[in-house]
Write an enzyme that holds these catalytic residues in place. Structure first.
Site, PDB file in Angstrom:
ATOM      1  N   THR A  94       0.500  -1.129   0.143  1.00 57.56           N
ATOM      2  CA  THR A  94       0.196   0.434  -0.188  1.00 57.56           C
ATOM      3  C   THR A  94       0.631   0.396  -0.104  1.00 57.56           C
ATOM      4  OG1 THR A  94      -1.225  -1.761   1.228  1.00 57.56           O
ATOM      5  CG2 THR A  94      -1.824   1.084   1.752  1.00 57.56           C
ATOM      6  N   LYS A 169      -7.333   1.868  -2.730  1.00 55.54           N
ATOM      7  CA  LYS A 169      -7.253   0.777  -1.856  1.00 55.54           C
ATOM      8  C   LYS A 169      -7.674   1.766  -0.862  1.00 55.54           C
ATOM      9  CE  LYS A 169      -5.091  -1.276   2.127  1.00 55.54           C
ATOM     10  NZ  LYS A 169      -6.235  -2.067   2.330  1.00 55.54           N
TER      11      LYS A 169
HETATM   12  P1  NAD Z   1       5.659  -5.792   7.576  1.00 58.87           P
HETATM   13  O1  NAD Z   1       6.205  -4.623   7.877  1.00 58.87           O
HETATM   14  O2  NAD Z   1       5.157  -7.209   8.371  1.00 58.87           O
HETATM   15  O3  NAD Z   1       6.218  -6.072   6.253  1.00 58.87           O
HETATM   16  C1  NAD Z   1       7.426  -5.944   5.275  1.00 58.87           C
HETATM   17  C2  NAD Z   1       9.079  -6.349   5.166  1.00 58.87           C
HETATM   18  O4  NAD Z   1       9.369  -6.207   4.374  1.00 58.87           O
HETATM   19  C3  NAD Z   1       9.412  -7.074   6.144  1.00 58.87           C
HETATM   20  O5  NAD Z   1       9.608  -8.526   6.663  1.00 58.87           O
HETATM   21  C4  NAD Z   1      10.850  -6.087   5.602  1.00 58.87           C
HETATM   22  O6  NAD Z   1      11.901  -7.154   6.409  1.00 58.87           O
HETATM   23  C5  NAD Z   1      10.448  -6.019   4.353  1.00 58.87           C
HETATM   24  N1  NAD Z   1      11.682  -5.513   3.580  1.00 58.87           N
HETATM   25  C6  NAD Z   1      11.206  -4.249   3.891  1.00 58.87           C
HETATM   26  N2  NAD Z   1      12.467  -3.131   2.950  1.00 58.87           N
HETATM   27  C7  NAD Z   1      13.636  -4.644   2.238  1.00 58.87           C
HETATM   28  C8  NAD Z   1      14.039  -4.190   1.303  1.00 58.87           C
HETATM   29  N3  NAD Z   1      14.798  -3.687   1.160  1.00 58.87           N
HETATM   30  N4  NAD Z   1      14.121  -6.045   0.507  1.00 58.87           N
HETATM   31  C9  NAD Z   1      13.758  -6.821   1.337  1.00 58.87           C
HETATM   32  N5  NAD Z   1      13.146  -6.998   1.833  1.00 58.87           N
HETATM   33  C10 NAD Z   1      12.544  -5.404   2.719  1.00 58.87           C
HETATM   34  O7  NAD Z   1       4.671  -4.854   6.283  1.00 58.87           O
HETATM   35  P2  NAD Z   1       3.471  -6.198   6.422  1.00 58.87           P
HETATM   36  O8  NAD Z   1       2.478  -6.268   7.257  1.00 58.87           O
HETATM   37  O9  NAD Z   1       3.763  -7.501   5.482  1.00 58.87           O
HETATM   38  O10 NAD Z   1       2.256  -4.765   5.505  1.00 58.87           O
HETATM   39  C11 NAD Z   1       3.685  -4.612   4.127  1.00 58.87           C
HETATM   40  C12 NAD Z   1       2.003  -4.389   2.816  1.00 58.87           C
HETATM   41  O11 NAD Z   1       1.184  -4.609   2.628  1.00 58.87           O
HETATM   42  C13 NAD Z   1       2.355  -2.727   3.833  1.00 58.87           C
HETATM   43  O12 NAD Z   1       2.247  -1.119   2.889  1.00 58.87           O
HETATM   44  C14 NAD Z   1       0.735  -2.491   4.620  1.00 58.87           C
HETATM   45  O13 NAD Z   1       0.619  -1.047   4.503  1.00 58.87           O
HETATM   46  C15 NAD Z   1      -0.428  -3.346   3.539  1.00 58.87           C
HETATM   47  N6  NAD Z   1      -0.664  -4.334   4.116  1.00 58.87           N
HETATM   48  C16 NAD Z   1      -0.999  -4.330   4.686  1.00 58.87           C
HETATM   49  C17 NAD Z   1      -2.281  -5.431   5.935  1.00 58.87           C
HETATM   50  C18 NAD Z   1      -1.732  -6.288   7.333  1.00 58.87           C
HETATM   51  O14 NAD Z   1      -2.760  -6.468   8.137  1.00 58.87           O
HETATM   52  N7  NAD Z   1      -0.643  -5.752   7.716  1.00 58.87           N
HETATM   53  C19 NAD Z   1      -3.466  -5.427   5.175  1.00 58.87           C
HETATM   54  C20 NAD Z   1      -3.353  -5.056   3.766  1.00 58.87           C
HETATM   55  C21 NAD Z   1      -2.086  -4.428   3.245  1.00 58.87           C
END
Ligand code: NAD
Length: 298
Positions: A94, A169
């Site tokens: 997002t 979204k």
């Molecule tokens: P999260 O923080 O759990 O996961 C993000 C991952 O990205 C981490 O594991 C981190 O180590 C990795 N990362 C960061 N920079 C990196 C790089 N340069 N190379 C490789 N890996 C890298 O976040 P999430 O909850 O999984 O959310 C991810 C996306 O989905 C966000 O944009 C969030 O807004 C969206 N989202 C989340 C939810 C939810 O319920 N968690 C729901 C809908 C949308």
């Protein structure tokens, strides 16, 4: 079946990558976190030694990263110099509409096909493969992305051109963020007016006050189907993520010259709720909110 690079194996990405592997795709997974890589490997993905490796010799690359800055950086530093022209890029994070559009423009200029494909559904849906994907990008790129996304979700909808997925979204979550606060306020007032919460739930859930916030994710413990409120507000869609999405909505509204006073207020209230951002303060705030909803002193 496709060979797919998957970058970002966090709360959402890991379950999504595992579902692609379960569907028979060859998933080359990468994350900065070794624990995330372990989990993806355990679920049938191939462990990649570097982000570059996950972008090389693949048909498609999926990114699931925290915010726009991460997506732009991975595109510049990892994808641009390593992926073959024609590779399909799918960003499921997002992020803000402006970054989504500029990343897609650059990708297309480099000969890639690109869609933004943010999700609705949360961690449980990511693990279960029941996400909803809102997709922005050219029709031809959507056609290529659809079967890949279908392995991770229950609905894949083409919202329009580049950035339209992100626009859908943040507008969707603007409804959720505003509605959740209204639901909390109504439950508090109902209690203060002497209504039994279960009785009020029965009434509102069958009346015009019904909403997903009330009947699928009720913020009051012991009321409605099980939700994070019944687990001391653990798990589920974190308040910090809601705040992130409300900020994106308010910023987009400013850019588009749209008046969104309810969302702006929801943004302020959400920020106030999680302001001292330590875990302890967060727990105290959610307990205070719960107490306020239940009729205690907030
Ligand atoms: P999260 O923080 O759990 O996961 C993000 C991952 O990205 C981490 O594991 C981190 O180590 C990795 N990362 C960061 N920079 C990196 C790089 N340069 N190379 C490789 N890996 C890298 O976040 P999430 O909850 O999984 O959310 C991810 C996306 O989905 C966000 O944009 C969030 O807004 C969206 N989202 C989340 C939810 C939810 O319920 N968690 C729901 C809908 C949308």
């Amino acid at each position: 079946m496709a060979r797919i690079g998957f970058i970002g194996l966090g709360n959402m990405g890991c379950g999504m990558a595992i579902n692609l592997a379960k569907a028979g795709h060859d998933v080359v997974a990468f994350d900065l976190s070794a624990a995330a890589l372990d989990r993806a490997e355990g679920g049938g993905c191939r462990r990649s030694g570097s982000a570059q490796e996950s972008a090389t010799q693949v048909d498609a690359i999926i990114t699931m990263l925290p915010a726009g800055g991460h997506v732009a950086q991975v595109h510049e530093q990892t994808i641009a110099g390593n992926a073959a022209p024609g590779t399909l890029l799918i960003d499921c994070s997002t992020i803000d509409v402006a970054t989504a559009k500029s990343v897609a423009e650059l990708a297309e200029a480099r000969g890639f096909a690109m869609v933004d494909a943010p999700v609705s559904g949360g961690i449980a849906a990511a693990n279960a493969g029941t996400l909803t994907f809102m997709v922005g990008g050219p029709g031809a790129a959507f056609q290529r992305a659809e079967p890949i996304l279908a392995a991770m979700g229950k609905a894949v909808i083409h919202a329009g051109g580049s950035g339209a997925g992100q626009a859908a979204k943040i507008c969707n979550n603007m409804i959720l963020g505003s509605q959740m606060i209204a639901t909390c306020e109504a439950l508090l007032l109902a209690r203060r007016l002497g209504l039994d919460p279960l009785r009020f739930y029965d009434i509102a859930s069958q009346s015009s006050g019904q909403s997903w916030s009330l009947t699928s994710y009720c913020p009051l413990p012991g009321v409605g189907p099980e939700s994070p409120a019944d687990r001391n507000y653990e798990g589920g869609f974190a308040a910090g993520l809601m705040l992130k999405d409300l900020k994106l909505a308010v910023a987009a509204a400013q850019d588009a010259n749209a008046s969104v006073p309810i969302a702006a207020n929801a943004n302020v209230l959400s920020r106030r709720m999680i302001a001292p951002s330590t875990a302890a303060a967060h727990a105290a705030t959610t307990k205070a909110n719960n107490s306020a909803i239940q009729g205690g002193t907030p």
